[in-house]
Scaffold this motif. Sequence first.
Motif, PDB file in Angstrom:
ATOM      1  N   ILE A  67       0.906  -1.394   0.125  1.00 47.40           N
ATOM      2  CA  ILE A  67       0.378  -0.033   0.107  1.00 47.40           C
ATOM      3  C   ILE A  67       0.888   1.281   0.174  1.00 47.40           C
ATOM      4  CG2 ILE A  67      -1.509   1.425   1.922  1.00 47.40           C
ATOM      5  CD1 ILE A  67      -3.047  -1.240   2.415  1.00 47.40           C
ATOM      6  N   GLY A  68       2.004   1.399   1.409  1.00 45.18           N
ATOM      7  CA  GLY A  68       2.583   2.925   1.013  1.00 45.18           C
ATOM      8  C   GLY A  68       3.466   2.539  -0.694  1.00 45.18           C
ATOM      9  N   LYS A  69       3.944   1.277  -1.400  1.00 38.78           N
ATOM     10  CA  LYS A  69       4.387   1.645  -2.832  1.00 38.78           C
ATOM     11  C   LYS A  69       3.535   2.900  -3.076  1.00 38.78           C
ATOM     12  CE  LYS A  69       7.538  -2.524  -2.358  1.00 38.78           C
ATOM     13  NZ  LYS A  69       8.458  -3.413  -3.279  1.00 38.78           N
ATOM     14  N   ARG A  70       2.260   1.979  -3.189  1.00 39.19           N
ATOM     15  CA  ARG A  70       1.044   2.252  -4.493  1.00 39.19           C
ATOM     16  C   ARG A  70       0.849   4.457  -4.297  1.00 39.19           C
ATOM     17  NH1 ARG A  70       0.097   3.855  -8.019  1.00 39.19           N
ATOM     18  NH2 ARG A  70      -2.045   3.500  -9.712  1.00 39.19           N
ATOM     19  N   LEU A  71       1.192   4.210  -2.989  1.00 38.87           N
ATOM     20  CA  LEU A  71       0.516   5.452  -2.221  1.00 38.87           C
ATOM     21  C   LEU A  71       1.452   6.250  -3.106  1.00 38.87           C
ATOM     22  CD1 LEU A  71      -0.630   5.110   1.354  1.00 38.87           C
ATOM     23  CD2 LEU A  71      -2.673   5.867  -1.357  1.00 38.87           C
ATOM     24  N   GLU A  72       2.989   6.159  -2.791  1.00 33.66           N
ATOM     25  CA  GLU A  72       4.472   6.072  -3.017  1.00 33.66           C
ATOM     26  C   GLU A  72       4.461   7.155  -4.725  1.00 33.66           C
ATOM     27  OE1 GLU A  72       8.783   6.350  -2.632  1.00 33.66           O
ATOM     28  OE2 GLU A  72       8.149   4.684  -3.311  1.00 33.66           O
ATOM     29  N   LEU A  73       4.045   5.703  -5.581  1.00 36.78           N
ATOM     30  CA  LEU A  73       3.546   5.786  -7.170  1.00 36.78           C
ATOM     31  C   LEU A  73       2.873   6.962  -7.398  1.00 36.78           C
ATOM     32  CD1 LEU A  73       4.776   4.546  -9.426  1.00 36.78           C
ATOM     33  CD2 LEU A  73       2.649   3.373  -9.110  1.00 36.78           C
ATOM     34  N   LEU A  74       1.638   7.166  -6.781  1.00 32.14           N
ATOM     35  CA  LEU A  74       0.726   7.726  -6.763  1.00 32.14           C
ATOM     36  C   LEU A  74       1.315   9.204  -6.385  1.00 32.14           C
ATOM     37  CD1 LEU A  74      -2.131   7.780  -7.351  1.00 32.14           C
ATOM     38  CD2 LEU A  74      -2.859   7.480  -5.278  1.00 32.14           C
ATOM     39  N   GLY A  75       1.451   9.605  -5.537  1.00 29.65           N
ATOM     40  CA  GLY A  75       2.095  10.624  -5.700  1.00 29.65           C
ATOM     41  C   GLY A  75       2.912  11.199  -5.972  1.00 29.65           C
ATOM     42  N   GLN A  76       3.715  10.794  -7.100  1.00 22.96           N
ATOM     43  CA  GLN A  76       4.638  11.282  -8.104  1.00 22.96           C
ATOM     44  C   GLN A  76       3.926  12.506  -8.636  1.00 22.96           C
ATOM     45  OE1 GLN A  76       6.365   7.847 -10.012  1.00 22.96           O
ATOM     46  NE2 GLN A  76       7.432   7.416  -7.448  1.00 22.96           N
ATOM     47  N   SER A  77       2.703  12.036  -9.744  1.00 27.27           N
ATOM     48  CA  SER A  77       2.209  12.569 -10.398  1.00 27.27           C
ATOM     49  C   SER A  77       0.873  14.045  -9.337  1.00 27.27           C
ATOM     50  CB  SER A  77       0.951  12.136 -11.028  1.00 27.27           C
ATOM     51  OG  SER A  77       0.769  10.790 -11.033  1.00 27.27           O
ATOM     52  N   ASN A  78       0.608  13.241  -7.777  1.00 25.96           N
ATOM     53  CA  ASN A  78      -0.792  13.582  -6.929  1.00 25.96           C
ATOM     54  C   ASN A  78      -0.344  13.972  -6.216  1.00 25.96           C
ATOM     55  OD1 ASN A  78      -3.141  12.848  -9.092  1.00 25.96           O
ATOM     56  ND2 ASN A  78      -2.049  11.628  -9.684  1.00 25.96           N
ATOM     57  N   GLN A  79      -1.172  15.091  -5.464  1.00 27.40           N
ATOM     58  CA  GLN A  79      -0.816  15.427  -4.395  1.00 27.40           C
ATOM     59  C   GLN A  79      -1.421  14.433  -3.102  1.00 27.40           C
ATOM     60  OE1 GLN A  79      -2.198  19.210  -2.171  1.00 27.40           O
ATOM     61  NE2 GLN A  79      -1.173  18.944  -0.948  1.00 27.40           N
ATOM     62  N   VAL A  80      -0.836  13.955  -2.500  1.00 32.37           N
ATOM     63  CA  VAL A  80      -1.290  12.582  -2.112  1.00 32.37           C
ATOM     64  C   VAL A  80      -1.683  12.261  -0.404  1.00 32.37           C
ATOM     65  CG1 VAL A  80      -1.972  10.310  -1.054  1.00 32.37           C
ATOM     66  CG2 VAL A  80      -1.281  10.476  -3.100  1.00 32.37           C
ATOM     67  N   LEU A  81      -2.504  12.879   0.364  1.00 34.49           N
ATOM     68  CA  LEU A  81      -2.466  13.052   1.938  1.00 34.49           C
ATOM     69  C   LEU A  81      -3.366  11.387   2.315  1.00 34.49           C
ATOM     70  CD1 LEU A  81      -4.896  16.674   2.603  1.00 34.49           C
ATOM     71  CD2 LEU A  81      -1.892  15.472   2.201  1.00 34.49           C
ATOM     72  N   ALA A  82      -2.353  11.360   3.644  1.00 30.86           N
ATOM     73  CA  ALA A  82      -2.524  10.064   4.158  1.00 30.86           C
ATOM     74  C   ALA A  82      -3.027   9.751   5.846  1.00 30.86           C
ATOM     75  CB  ALA A  82      -1.653   8.384   3.788  1.00 30.86           C
ATOM     76  N   VAL A  83      -3.703   9.683   6.355  1.00 28.46           N
ATOM     77  CA  VAL A  83      -3.380   8.732   7.755  1.00 28.46           C
ATOM     78  C   VAL A  83      -2.938   7.217   7.950  1.00 28.46           C
ATOM     79  CG1 VAL A  83      -5.178   9.465   9.694  1.00 28.46           C
ATOM     80  CG2 VAL A  83      -5.595  10.998   8.289  1.00 28.46           C
ATOM     81  N   THR A  84      -2.560   7.716   8.857  1.00 35.03           N
ATOM     82  CA  THR A  84      -1.917   5.866   8.543  1.00 35.03           C
ATOM     83  C   THR A  84      -1.223   5.850  10.099  1.00 35.03           C
ATOM     84  OG1 THR A  84      -0.523   4.462   8.013  1.00 35.03           O
ATOM     85  CG2 THR A  84       0.702   6.627   7.399  1.00 35.03           C
ATOM     86  N   HIS A  85      -0.971   4.944  10.593  1.00 36.35           N
ATOM     87  CA  HIS A  85      -0.597   4.334  11.423  1.00 36.35           C
ATOM     88  C   HIS A  85       0.402   3.340  11.507  1.00 36.35           C
ATOM     89  CE1 HIS A  85      -3.026   6.133  14.517  1.00 36.35           C
ATOM     90  NE2 HIS A  85      -4.375   6.034  13.865  1.00 36.35           N
ATOM     91  N   HIS A  86       0.769   3.007   9.900  1.00 34.01           N
ATOM     92  CA  HIS A  86       1.650   2.133   9.666  1.00 34.01           C
ATOM     93  C   HIS A  86       3.143   2.134   9.326  1.00 34.01           C
ATOM     94  CE1 HIS A  86      -0.467  -2.093   9.524  1.00 34.01           C
ATOM     95  NE2 HIS A  86      -1.483  -1.603   9.408  1.00 34.01           N
ATOM     96  N   PRO A  87       4.337   2.008   9.720  1.00 32.23           N
ATOM     97  CA  PRO A  87       5.323   2.718   9.572  1.00 32.23           C
ATOM     98  C   PRO A  87       6.268   2.180   8.388  1.00 32.23           C
ATOM     99  CG  PRO A  87       5.657   1.057  10.913  1.00 32.23           C
ATOM    100  CD  PRO A  87       4.407   1.130  10.903  1.00 32.23           C
TER     101      PRO A  87
END
Length: 197
Positions: A140-160
């Motif tokens: 999930i972290g990798k997918r959000l990171e990839l998504l963040g390359q072309s968008n602004q992604v705000l994520a609330v998380t408890h997972h390191p």
Amino acid sequence: NSQKDLKKLEEEISSLRQDYKVNAKKLSNLRCEASIKLSKSINKEFPILKLDNSKFKVAINLLDEDNWKPNGIDSVIFKIEMNKDTGFDLIAKIASGGELSRIMLAIKVSLVSEKEKNNIKTLIFDEVDTGVGGAVADAIGKRLELLGQSNQVLAVTHHPQVAARSKNHFKVNKSNVNSFTSTSINNLNSKQRLEEI
């Protein structure tokens, strides 16, 4: 003139009903086309999110004429098959909490239009990693990171595993003084980020 007025109104209703049918059919056809594209896009996301055996589809069913509504003549239902050859069913009926989180992420990612990649969007994920552990949280972290390359992604998380992939970190703090609870958000520096992760 009541008979004349009544006939005029009946003709108007008939004309409007015909217009509705034509436009509703167009909408139904567009929904069918969009559902195929959406299903393909979501199904491409599943392996990335460790949902290798899952399949997504959109069921579009024609409603009885008595149930036609301003938004069309169809009912649209998202269905999923979690394991190969087990059959499709409602997402809420067969997906666990962790699976629901990943399905939602796949849907959100898929809704970011390919045509509008130049238009940066802000995507907000509130604990999209709920109910998952280690390797899945990392995916999930990798997918959000990839998504963040072309968008602004705000994520609330408890997972390191998810937080570690972010460029910026904010910590939400709650404090209670004299029975008054206040919340503050702090932008973390690199040392604080390391400590939190």
